[in-house]
Design a protein around this motif. Structure first.
Motif, PDB file in Angstrom:
ATOM      1  N   LYS A  89    -127.491 -50.859  12.674  1.00 41.10           N
ATOM      2  CA  LYS A  89    -128.140 -52.087  13.118  1.00 41.10           C
ATOM      3  C   LYS A  89    -127.366 -52.723  14.273  1.00 41.10           C
ATOM      4  O   LYS A  89    -127.963 -53.189  15.235  1.00 41.10           O
ATOM      5  CB  LYS A  89    -128.288 -53.072  11.952  1.00 41.10           C
ATOM      6  N   ARG A  90    -126.046 -52.719  14.182  1.00 41.69           N
ATOM      7  CA  ARG A  90    -125.248 -53.264  15.286  1.00 41.69           C
ATOM      8  C   ARG A  90    -125.437 -52.426  16.552  1.00 41.69           C
ATOM      9  O   ARG A  90    -125.504 -52.959  17.652  1.00 41.69           O
ATOM     10  CB  ARG A  90    -123.770 -53.329  14.893  1.00 41.69           C
ATOM     11  N   GLU A 135    -136.611 -60.046  16.764  1.00 40.24           N
ATOM     12  CA  GLU A 135    -136.595 -61.132  17.757  1.00 40.24           C
ATOM     13  C   GLU A 135    -135.821 -60.739  19.006  1.00 40.24           C
ATOM     14  O   GLU A 135    -136.235 -61.030  20.123  1.00 40.24           O
ATOM     15  CB  GLU A 135    -136.035 -62.412  17.135  1.00 40.24           C
ATOM     16  N   MET A 136    -134.699 -60.040  18.827  1.00 35.85           N
ATOM     17  CA  MET A 136    -133.937 -59.591  19.996  1.00 35.85           C
ATOM     18  C   MET A 136    -134.736 -58.577  20.811  1.00 35.85           C
ATOM     19  O   MET A 136    -134.724 -58.620  22.038  1.00 35.85           O
ATOM     20  CB  MET A 136    -132.607 -58.968  19.565  1.00 35.85           C
ATOM     21  N   PHE A 137    -135.440 -57.695  20.130  1.00 41.20           N
ATOM     22  CA  PHE A 137    -136.301 -56.738  20.816  1.00 41.20           C
ATOM     23  C   PHE A 137    -137.328 -57.497  21.668  1.00 41.20           C
ATOM     24  O   PHE A 137    -137.553 -57.177  22.828  1.00 41.20           O
ATOM     25  CB  PHE A 137    -137.004 -55.838  19.803  1.00 41.20           C
ATOM     26  N   CYS A 138    -137.918 -58.498  21.064  1.00 38.47           N
ATOM     27  CA  CYS A 138    -138.944 -59.286  21.757  1.00 38.47           C
ATOM     28  C   CYS A 138    -138.376 -60.056  22.942  1.00 38.47           C
ATOM     29  O   CYS A 138    -139.032 -60.192  23.965  1.00 38.47           O
ATOM     30  CB  CYS A 138    -139.615 -60.252  20.780  1.00 38.47           C
ATOM     31  N   GLN A 139    -137.174 -60.565  22.815  1.00 39.11           N
ATOM     32  CA  GLN A 139    -136.580 -61.361  23.896  1.00 39.11           C
ATOM     33  C   GLN A 139    -136.111 -60.506  25.056  1.00 39.11           C
ATOM     34  O   GLN A 139    -135.967 -61.001  26.165  1.00 39.11           O
ATOM     35  CB  GLN A 139    -135.406 -62.178  23.354  1.00 39.11           C
ATOM     36  N   ASN A 140    -135.840 -59.235  24.821  1.00 41.93           N
ATOM     37  CA  ASN A 140    -135.326 -58.369  25.865  1.00 41.93           C
ATOM     38  C   ASN A 140    -136.353 -57.379  26.330  1.00 41.93           C
ATOM     39  O   ASN A 140    -136.144 -56.532  27.091  1.00 41.93           O
ATOM     40  CB  ASN A 140    -134.051 -57.656  25.375  1.00 41.93           C
ATOM     41  N   GLY A 149    -135.260 -59.488  10.790  1.00 41.62           N
ATOM     42  CA  GLY A 149    -135.994 -60.411  11.641  1.00 41.62           C
ATOM     43  C   GLY A 149    -135.264 -60.685  12.940  1.00 41.62           C
ATOM     44  O   GLY A 149    -135.868 -60.787  14.003  1.00 41.62           O
ATOM     45  N   ARG A 150    -133.945 -60.771  12.864  1.00 41.21           N
ATOM     46  CA  ARG A 150    -133.131 -60.993  14.070  1.00 41.21           C
ATOM     47  C   ARG A 150    -133.247 -59.823  15.037  1.00 41.21           C
ATOM     48  O   ARG A 150    -133.353 -60.018  16.251  1.00 41.21           O
ATOM     49  CB  ARG A 150    -131.680 -61.208  13.654  1.00 41.21           C
ATOM     50  N   LEU A 151    -133.237 -58.592  14.522  1.00 43.33           N
ATOM     51  CA  LEU A 151    -133.400 -57.421  15.390  1.00 43.33           C
ATOM     52  C   LEU A 151    -134.752 -57.428  16.096  1.00 43.33           C
ATOM     53  O   LEU A 151    -134.834 -57.159  17.295  1.00 43.33           O
ATOM     54  CB  LEU A 151    -133.265 -56.124  14.575  1.00 43.33           C
TER      55      LEU A 151
END
Length: 144
Positions: free
Chosen positions: A11-12, A139-144, A135-137
């Protein structure tokens, strides 16, 4: 079953990949890049049915599949209403209007603006539940 430490490391690693790819989205290989990331997200989130990335070119335009995995792999270039059930389609457009996430029993949709008048959305289908980290992963996908 993978040890918890291994899963956390994966995940990291995915987090780093997603953050590093934000500037690559303007290149020709966008669909291949997004599909690769969707494959990793689907695997980590145990999305048994598959996942999709949609682009909405302007307000009121249809959401069109730009990249997909699993059962949706043959859906690239098709409108969301041609690909998913009516309830999922409604949630995709609701997420686009509200520019945020919608979590249901078997699927998760997250939409986000692209900076111009377009928007994008991700649908992860067939998952068994999402942790805060999952959920954080997404969201990061969506933001980038």
């Amino acid at each position: 079953m993978l040890p918890l430490l291994t899963v956390q490391q994966q995940k990291r690693g995915l987090e780093k990949v997603i953050r590093a790819t934000g500037s690559l989205f303007a290149r020709k290989s966008t669909s291949d890049l997004i599909t690769g990331l969707l494959i990793q997200l689907s695997s980590l989130l145990d999305a048994r049915k598959g996942s999709m990335f949609f682009l909405i070119r302007s307000p009121g335009a249809p959401a069109v599949v730009q990249a997909a995995t699993g059962a949706y792999a043959g859906s690239i270039g098709r409108a969301v209403d041609e690909v998913v059930e009516r309830d999922v389609c409604k949630d995709v457009y609701r997420a686009i209007r509200e520019q945020g996430p919608i979590l249901r029993g078997r699927y998760f949709v997250h939409a986000f603006p692209n900076g111009d008048k377009s928007a994008s959305a991700v649908c992860i289908d067939g998952h068994t539940g999402m942790s805060n980290w999952d959920g954080r992963l997404v969201e990061m996908f969506c933001q980038n």
